[in-house]
Design an enzyme around this catalytic site. Structure first.
Site, PDB file in Angstrom:
ATOM      1  N   ARG A 123      18.401  89.817  19.871  1.00 25.93           N
ATOM      2  CA  ARG A 123      17.081  90.450  19.838  1.00 25.93           C
ATOM      3  C   ARG A 123      16.517  90.737  21.227  1.00 25.93           C
ATOM      4  O   ARG A 123      15.940  91.798  21.463  1.00 25.93           O
ATOM      5  CB  ARG A 123      16.109  89.567  19.048  1.00 25.93           C
ATOM      6  CG  ARG A 123      16.304  89.712  17.556  1.00 25.93           C
ATOM      7  CD  ARG A 123      15.682  88.571  16.793  1.00 25.93           C
ATOM      8  NE  ARG A 123      16.459  87.339  16.904  1.00 25.93           N
ATOM      9  CZ  ARG A 123      16.144  86.196  16.307  1.00 25.93           C
ATOM     10  NH1 ARG A 123      15.049  86.140  15.563  1.00 25.93           N
ATOM     11  NH2 ARG A 123      16.906  85.133  16.428  1.00 25.93           N
ATOM     12  N   GLU A 132      28.330  77.826  18.621  1.00 28.41           N
ATOM     13  CA  GLU A 132      26.881  78.057  18.568  1.00 28.41           C
ATOM     14  C   GLU A 132      26.191  77.169  17.529  1.00 28.41           C
ATOM     15  O   GLU A 132      26.072  77.549  16.366  1.00 28.41           O
ATOM     16  CB  GLU A 132      26.590  79.533  18.258  1.00 28.41           C
ATOM     17  CG  GLU A 132      25.087  79.827  18.208  1.00 28.41           C
ATOM     18  CD  GLU A 132      24.747  81.298  17.910  1.00 28.41           C
ATOM     19  OE1 GLU A 132      25.658  82.085  17.640  1.00 28.41           O
ATOM     20  OE2 GLU A 132      23.560  81.620  17.939  1.00 28.41           O
ATOM     21  N   ARG A 158      16.291  95.130  10.937  1.00 29.04           N
ATOM     22  CA  ARG A 158      15.906  95.690  12.242  1.00 29.04           C
ATOM     23  C   ARG A 158      15.651  97.199  12.122  1.00 29.04           C
ATOM     24  O   ARG A 158      14.709  97.726  12.704  1.00 29.04           O
ATOM     25  CB  ARG A 158      17.010  95.449  13.290  1.00 29.04           C
ATOM     26  CG  ARG A 158      17.480  94.010  13.406  1.00 29.04           C
ATOM     27  CD  ARG A 158      16.670  93.184  14.401  1.00 29.04           C
ATOM     28  NE  ARG A 158      17.243  91.868  14.540  1.00 29.04           N
ATOM     29  CZ  ARG A 158      16.841  90.773  13.859  1.00 29.04           C
ATOM     30  NH1 ARG A 158      15.821  90.841  13.025  1.00 29.04           N
ATOM     31  NH2 ARG A 158      17.442  89.605  14.045  1.00 29.04           N
ATOM     32  N   GLY A 184      16.902  83.655  20.073  1.00 31.38           N
ATOM     33  CA  GLY A 184      16.317  82.915  18.961  1.00 31.38           C
ATOM     34  C   GLY A 184      14.911  83.293  18.513  1.00 31.38           C
ATOM     35  O   GLY A 184      14.286  82.517  17.797  1.00 31.38           O
ATOM     36  N   LYS A 234      27.053  78.112  23.101  1.00 30.65           N
ATOM     37  CA  LYS A 234      25.882  78.986  22.931  1.00 30.65           C
ATOM     38  C   LYS A 234      24.763  78.178  22.275  1.00 30.65           C
ATOM     39  O   LYS A 234      24.673  78.107  21.052  1.00 30.65           O
ATOM     40  CB  LYS A 234      26.264  80.195  22.071  1.00 30.65           C
ATOM     41  CG  LYS A 234      25.089  81.132  21.752  1.00 30.65           C
ATOM     42  CD  LYS A 234      25.564  82.498  21.307  1.00 30.65           C
ATOM     43  CE  LYS A 234      24.428  83.349  20.805  1.00 30.65           C
ATOM     44  NZ  LYS A 234      24.791  84.755  20.652  1.00 30.65           N
TER      45      LYS A 234
HETATM   46  P1  13P Z   1      19.395  86.177  19.215  1.00 25.39           P
HETATM   47  O1  13P Z   1      19.457  86.294  20.716  1.00 25.39           O
HETATM   48  O2  13P Z   1      18.613  87.293  18.562  1.00 25.39           O
HETATM   49  O3  13P Z   1      18.980  84.801  18.764  1.00 25.39           O
HETATM   50  O4  13P Z   1      20.854  86.419  18.693  1.00 25.39           O
HETATM   51  C1  13P Z   1      21.888  85.769  19.291  1.00 25.39           C
HETATM   52  C2  13P Z   1      22.904  85.434  18.285  1.00 25.39           C
HETATM   53  O5  13P Z   1      24.032  85.859  18.386  1.00 25.39           O
HETATM   54  C3  13P Z   1      22.528  84.540  17.191  1.00 25.39           C
HETATM   55  O6  13P Z   1      23.654  84.115  16.520  1.00 25.39           O
END
Ligand code: 13P
Length: 342
Positions: free
Chosen positions: A294, A179, A33, A264, A221
């Site tokens: 992101r 997640e 990044r 994502g 998540k």
């Molecule tokens: P993103 O929203 O960039 O997908 O990141 C969330 C996250 O914690 C991924 O593990």
């Protein structure tokens, strides 16, 4: 296990109009990044960047219920010596910690990965709890490929690891964010994403049951139901919302207090519009909000570009995304709010 306390924390993580800032990029990911904005990734630049996010007082107090930290960050101090964790707490937000150790190739499943990090996890959780973590995150990665990918082996093994992690967290008084991410890479259509996500969630809740995880003390998540990024068949915001709500209703028990989506790789505005449309289909059995990395950070990173004189503008950019997503978490966002701010 003090389920009442876990349930209280989970409820705070998904409180109405608030969501989670995923600032737990590994050193490798944050370097990528920073490379994109021409910033050297060092412990100090990473600290400076995250410090100004956490010091965005209004955004944090109003819209950010919790922050997921990386191991380095939970131990870091701000430039004035205040632990970053204290800055987050003072803003009225909860500190959390990513505890998985990333992915490794899954044996006999070419192209697929398993998330590691169970060894020694209980001891690490105890230490993180002492450092102030109220919740944790473990991310499993399921890729949609051709033929047998994702395999049952990959989905089942990752669901099992996530459930073992979730049980350990609850046993140590920490709320697990579970997640299981179905990636949006690839050229599959939205219905293939639906089909894979459905199986992932069904197996996930079975594994959580077998590990005796209390659903009232966790946060899910998931990914949204979207077509692969390279799919020629795009989907409307309404279709994404309708299919996402349908799969969640068929797989996620109502005893789960909250669902906080990952972004994502969706654009900032897409991630907001989708979350808003999902909430507009309510009332839903759970609080539904964001846990974006992101989609919350791309704008402030660009505005900052590593320059101290840009910090105020970067904080405004972060505040704006936090506010837009806060409204989306209530189903109260409108596209012209974006244009007005531009
Ligand atoms: P993103 O929203 O960039 O997908 O990141 C969330 C996250 O914690 C991924 O593990």
């Amino acid at each position: 296990m003090n389920l009442e306390e876990l349930n209280k924390i989970a409820g705070a993580m998904v409180a109405p109009g608030r969501g989670i800032l995923a600032a737990d990029e590994s050193s490798g990911t944050i370097k990528k990044r920073f490379d994109a904005i021409g910033v050297d990734s060092t412990p100090t630049s990473r600290r400076d960047y995250r410090e100004f996010l956490f010091r965005s007082t209004e955004a944090m107090a109003k819209h950010i219920s919790g922050v997921i930290l990386y191991d380095e960050t939970i131990r870091q101090e701000a430039a004035d010596g205040t632990p970053l964790v204290k800055i987050i707490e003072k803003a009225g937000s909860l500190p959390g910690i990513k505890v998985d150790k990333g992915t490794k190739p899954l044996s006999f499943c070419p192209g697929e990965v398993i998330t590691e990090g169970l060894d020694g996890l209980r001891e690490r959780l105890v230490e993180y709890r002492e450092l102030g973590a109220k919740f944790a995150k473990w991310r499993a990665v399921i890729d949609i490929g051709i033929g047998p990918v994702p395999s049952y082996t990959c989905i089942r093994s990752n669901a099992h690891a996530l459930a073992r992690y979730a049980a350990l967290c609850q046993d140590e008084g920490i709320v697990p964010i579970v997640e299981p991410e179905v990636l949006m890479d690839g050229d599959h259509d939205i219905d293939r994403c639906y089909q894979v996500t459905e199986m992932v969630l069904k197996l996930q809740f079975e594994e959580l049951y077998f590990q005796r995880v209390a659903l009232e003390g966790m946060v899910l998540k998931p990914n949204m139901i979207v077509p692969g990024q390279k799919s020629a068949k795009r989907a409307s915001v309404e279709e994404v919302a309708e299919k996402t709500v349908r799969v969640l209703k068929s797989c996620v028990p109502a005893s789960v207090p909250g669902i906080a989506f990952l972004s994502g790789g969706q654009s900032d505005e897409e991630a907001t519009a989708h979350l808003d449309a999902i909430n507009k289909l309510g009332p839903l059995p759970w609080h539904v909000t964001f846990s974006y990395g992101r989609a919350l950070q791309a704008a402030p990173q660009k505005a900052w570009s590593g320059k101290a004189e840009n910090v105020a503008a970067a904080q405004r950019a972060f505040g704006h995304r936090a506010k837009m997503n806060g409204l989306a978490a209530l189903g109260q966002w409108k596209a012209d709010l974006e244009r007005k701010a531009a």
